[in-house]
Design a protein around this motif. Structure first.
Motif, mmCIF file in Angstrom:
data_model
loop_
_atom_site.group_PDB
_atom_site.id
_atom_site.type_symbol
_atom_site.label_atom_id
_atom_site.label_comp_id
_atom_site.label_asym_id
_atom_site.label_seq_id
_atom_site.Cartn_x
_atom_site.Cartn_y
_atom_site.Cartn_z
ATOM 1 N N TRP A 1 23.408 40.327 7.675
ATOM 2 C CA TRP A 1 22.178 39.823 6.968
ATOM 3 C C TRP A 1 21.292 41.167 6.565
ATOM 4 C CZ3 TRP A 1 20.578 35.207 6.522
ATOM 5 C CH2 TRP A 1 21.207 34.064 7.368
ATOM 6 N N ILE A 2 20.855 40.750 5.361
ATOM 7 C CA ILE A 2 19.876 41.807 4.734
ATOM 8 C C ILE A 2 18.590 40.937 4.501
ATOM 9 C CG2 ILE A 2 19.543 43.106 2.417
ATOM 10 C CD1 ILE A 2 22.425 43.344 3.629
ATOM 11 N N GLU A 3 17.686 41.813 5.416
ATOM 12 C CA GLU A 3 16.301 41.217 5.451
ATOM 13 C C GLU A 3 15.368 42.231 4.670
ATOM 14 O OE1 GLU A 3 15.012 39.562 9.117
ATOM 15 O OE2 GLU A 3 17.066 40.070 9.980
ATOM 16 N N VAL A 4 14.320 41.458 3.848
ATOM 17 C CA VAL A 4 13.176 42.170 3.300
ATOM 18 C C VAL A 4 12.044 42.035 3.779
ATOM 19 C CG1 VAL A 4 12.407 42.733 1.009
ATOM 20 C CG2 VAL A 4 14.957 41.995 1.347
ATOM 21 N N ALA A 5 11.106 42.800 3.994
ATOM 22 C CA ALA A 5 9.695 42.828 4.405
ATOM 23 C C ALA A 5 8.778 43.307 3.174
ATOM 24 C CB ALA A 5 9.458 43.410 5.691
ATOM 25 N N GLY A 6 8.093 42.234 2.775
ATOM 26 C CA GLY A 6 6.989 42.576 1.770
ATOM 27 C C GLY A 6 5.680 42.333 2.121
ATOM 28 N N GLU A 7 4.744 42.113 1.301
ATOM 29 C CA GLU A 7 3.095 41.933 1.631
ATOM 30 C C GLU A 7 2.677 40.729 1.025
ATOM 31 O OE1 GLU A 7 -0.554 44.895 1.740
ATOM 32 O OE2 GLU A 7 0.175 44.478 -0.041
ATOM 33 N N ALA A 8 2.232 39.919 1.842
ATOM 34 C CA ALA A 8 1.490 38.594 1.552
ATOM 35 C C ALA A 8 0.273 38.884 0.844
ATOM 36 C CB ALA A 8 1.541 37.558 2.699
ATOM 37 N N VAL A 9 0.044 38.012 0.054
ATOM 38 C CA VAL A 9 -1.245 37.782 -0.649
ATOM 39 C C VAL A 9 -1.358 36.167 -1.257
ATOM 40 C CG1 VAL A 9 -0.816 38.870 -2.901
ATOM 41 C CG2 VAL A 9 -3.054 38.615 -1.829
ATOM 42 N N HIS A 10 -2.554 35.808 -1.813
ATOM 43 C CA HIS A 10 -2.641 34.421 -2.346
ATOM 44 C C HIS A 10 -2.148 34.671 -3.821
ATOM 45 C CE1 HIS A 10 -4.263 30.703 -3.887
ATOM 46 N NE2 HIS A 10 -4.988 30.395 -2.475
ATOM 47 N N THR A 11 -1.352 33.612 -4.197
ATOM 48 C CA THR A 11 -0.830 33.919 -5.412
ATOM 49 C C THR A 11 -1.618 33.715 -6.691
ATOM 50 O OG1 THR A 11 -0.193 31.565 -5.433
ATOM 51 C CG2 THR A 11 1.496 33.228 -4.790
ATOM 52 N N GLY A 12 -2.848 33.099 -6.134
ATOM 53 C CA GLY A 12 -3.924 33.040 -7.429
ATOM 54 C C GLY A 12 -5.156 33.881 -7.240
ATOM 55 N N SER A 13 -5.004 34.764 -6.269
ATOM 56 C CA SER A 13 -5.939 35.962 -6.494
ATOM 57 C C SER A 13 -5.830 36.967 -7.302
ATOM 58 C CB SER A 13 -5.734 36.687 -4.930
ATOM 59 O OG SER A 13 -4.659 37.375 -4.907
ATOM 60 N N LEU A 14 -7.263 37.802 -7.727
ATOM 61 C CA LEU A 14 -7.190 38.818 -8.771
ATOM 62 C C LEU A 14 -6.424 39.962 -8.208
ATOM 63 C CD1 LEU A 14 -8.572 39.385 -11.358
ATOM 64 C CD2 LEU A 14 -10.502 40.371 -10.209
ATOM 65 N N ARG A 15 -6.271 40.082 -6.946
ATOM 66 C CA ARG A 15 -5.675 41.430 -6.337
ATOM 67 C C ARG A 15 -4.218 41.297 -6.745
ATOM 68 N NH1 ARG A 15 -7.380 43.153 -0.595
ATOM 69 N NH2 ARG A 15 -6.691 44.992 -1.277
ATOM 70 N N TRP A 16 -3.671 40.028 -6.602
ATOM 71 C CA TRP A 16 -2.278 40.066 -7.006
ATOM 72 C C TRP A 16 -1.956 40.078 -8.483
ATOM 73 C CZ3 TRP A 16 2.465 40.516 -5.956
ATOM 74 C CH2 TRP A 16 3.488 39.745 -6.397
ATOM 75 N N GLN A 17 -2.980 39.320 -9.111
ATOM 76 C CA GLN A 17 -2.889 39.430 -10.726
ATOM 77 C C GLN A 17 -2.828 40.854 -11.222
ATOM 78 O OE1 GLN A 17 -3.040 36.420 -12.788
ATOM 79 N NE2 GLN A 17 -2.474 38.126 -14.401
ATOM 80 N N LYS A 18 -3.694 41.817 -10.543
ATOM 81 C CA LYS A 18 -3.791 43.091 -10.729
ATOM 82 C C LYS A 18 -2.760 43.946 -10.292
ATOM 83 C CE LYS A 18 -8.659 43.135 -12.209
ATOM 84 N NZ LYS A 18 -9.899 43.777 -12.231
ATOM 85 N N LYS A 19 -1.835 43.453 -9.414
ATOM 86 C CA LYS A 19 -0.861 44.163 -8.593
ATOM 87 C C LYS A 19 -1.678 45.267 -7.657
ATOM 88 C CE LYS A 19 2.634 41.719 -9.839
ATOM 89 N NZ LYS A 19 1.885 40.597 -10.450
ATOM 90 N N GLU A 20 -2.716 44.926 -7.138
ATOM 91 C CA GLU A 20 -3.441 45.751 -6.010
ATOM 92 C C GLU A 20 -2.832 45.402 -4.743
ATOM 93 O OE1 GLU A 20 -7.624 46.380 -8.730
ATOM 94 O OE2 GLU A 20 -7.474 44.953 -6.953
ATOM 95 N N LYS A 21 -2.311 44.183 -4.701
ATOM 96 C CA LYS A 21 -2.006 43.864 -3.303
ATOM 97 C C LYS A 21 -0.959 42.834 -3.355
ATOM 98 C CE LYS A 21 -3.699 41.771 1.107
ATOM 99 N NZ LYS A 21 -3.059 42.595 2.020
ATOM 100 N N GLY A 22 -0.006 43.161 -2.425
ATOM 101 C CA GLY A 22 1.026 42.028 -2.183
ATOM 102 C C GLY A 22 2.598 42.730 -2.844
ATOM 103 N N ALA A 23 3.488 42.374 -2.166
ATOM 104 C CA ALA A 23 4.758 42.950 -2.658
ATOM 105 C C ALA A 23 5.840 41.719 -2.323
ATOM 106 C CB ALA A 23 5.087 43.913 -1.637
ATOM 107 N N ASN A 24 6.539 41.255 -3.445
ATOM 108 C CA ASN A 24 7.413 39.899 -3.210
ATOM 109 C C ASN A 24 8.580 40.277 -2.775
ATOM 110 O OD1 ASN A 24 8.772 37.774 -3.921
ATOM 111 N ND2 ASN A 24 7.460 36.923 -5.592
#
Length: 396
Positions: free
Chosen positions: A194-217
């Motif tokens: 089992w290969i498990e990956v942990a990222g960082e959640a954020v709203h997909t419509g947020s500006l922070r995700w748009q600018k890649k300031e928050k979140g990791a897919n």
């Protein structure tokens, strides 16, 4: 130590209807792994052994999932050990079966039903081989182990491993899977990770995700890992496994939390098959190194081992191999291949304990793990003769 072949064939003919009736009962008794306890099927085997005058006993780590041993000498380095698992896979979608999965229906000299060849024909043949040997005054030349929980991945502590850890031994053994085209002298090993990956959640419509300031897919990271996995290879061939080599396959995948959330988790199951001369642990380490290379400050990987089973092979010169090769030619009219098989099974457990083991030789049929599984009824007395004669020849 010679016994008249005509006498053996008379015995196989004498018992063929009883054997078939017993096999019907076995198929009609569901023993689906994860749903049915093997207690009923184990009791059925014990009752038939008792009816035939064969010594038997139940041996269990889990009392609701008892193994059954039939024979005289559990721990002696003697005799031919027949092995069959008591459990089956599910029947699946019954609407896709022409014959009821647990009906043991007969058509065109075929008996249909879940477990017919995997591995309930092996159970019936083993018990009646012991009965014939008893009639011949040679019961000590063979024994039978009916084991639980094989279908969970051939890696259970409840079944074959428990018996072996408690002293089960033999001069040689046959795991009574179906087929006579091959005398199976080993199997590939396997690793499931089992290969498990942990990222960082954020709203997909947020500006922070748009600018890649928050979140990791996590799913994108997992996809990258899967894409690069094809470059993680194990080299080498094995002459006992023609056509087979190393192969790794992503088989299950999960991930995400919602439609509008950048996924902060994902996992994939990797199923890898390796030859006996390839090192499972070396492969696992290569996978760990790939996962490590893909980590960032927000993406983290973990690798956990679900199964780790080393491939095995015995010498084609082993006495039991030569015996089955000769009997297959004589009784079935077949010149079998002598080689290893692709899927793993519990044969490795017996080989690791020093018991030369055939990892599959038995009744003719088809459909294991599929719809309308069946055994060819005409093959049963032939395999019964081979099993009896193999026990006699092993002792000679």
């Amino acid at each position: 130590m010679k016994t008249n072949r005509t006498a053996i064939r008379q015995k196989t003919d004498e018992y063929k209807e009883e054997l078939l009736d017993f096999l019907k009962q076995l198929v009609q008794t569901p023993s689906i792994n994860g749903k049915d306890s093997e207690e009923k099927i184990s009791s059925l085997v014990a009752e038939e052994a008792g009816r035939l005058g064969l010594p038997y006993r139940s041996i269990a780590l889990d009392q609701e999932r008892p193994n059954v041993f039939v024979g005289e000498d559990f721990g002696g380095k003697s005799g031919l050990l027949f092995v069959a698992h008591l459990d089956t896979v599910p029947g699946g979608d019954e609407s896709k079966w022409k014959h009821k999965p647990f009906g043991a229906e007969i058509e065109d000299r075929k008996l249909f039903g879940r477990g017919a060849i995997d591995c309930k024909a092996g159970i019936a043949l083993s018990i009646y081989a012991l009965r014939i040997l008893k009639d011949l005054g040679r019961l000590g030349l063979a024994k039978f182990a009916g084991v639980v929980d094989e279908e969970s991945g051939a890696d259970s502590k409840l079944g074959a491993r428990y018996l072996l850890d408690n002293g089960l031994n033999a001069k040689a053994s046959i795991y009574t899977y179906s087929g006579v085209e091959t005398v199976t002298i080993g199997h590939r090993g396997g690793v499931r990770l089992w290969i498990e990956v942990a990222g960082e959640a954020v709203h997909t419509g947020s500006l922070r995700w748009q600018k890649k300031e928050k979140g990791a897919n996590a799913i994108e990271a997992l996809s990258q890992f899967i894409g690069l996995l094809k470059d993680v290879k194990m080299e080498g061939k094995n002459p006992s496994f023609p056509g087979f080599g190393f192969v790794a396959t992503p088989t299950l995948i999960e991930g995400g939390n919602g439609e509008s959330i950048v996924p902060d988790k994902g996992k994939v199951l990797i199923d890898a098959r390796l030859l006996p001369n390839q090192d499972n642990n070396e492969y696992i380490e290569k996978v760990r190194q790939l996962a490590k290379r893909l980590e960032t400050n927000k993406i983290k990987f973990s690798v956990s081992i679900k199964n780790n089973i080393q491939g095995v092979v015995i010498s084609p010169k082993e006495k039991i191999v030569r015996i089955l090769d000769g009997l297959d030619k004589e009784v079935m009219g077949i010149k079998p291949e002598i080689r290893g098989c692709g899927p793993w099974n519990e044969g490795y457990m017996f080989i690791a304990k020093g018991i030369p083991t055939i990892c599959g030789f038995g009744a003719v049929g088809d459909g294991a793990h599929s719809t309308d599984e069946y055994v060819e009824i005409g093959s049963l007395p032939q395999i019964l003769e081979i099993y009896v004669r193999a026990a006699l020849e092993l002792a000679s």
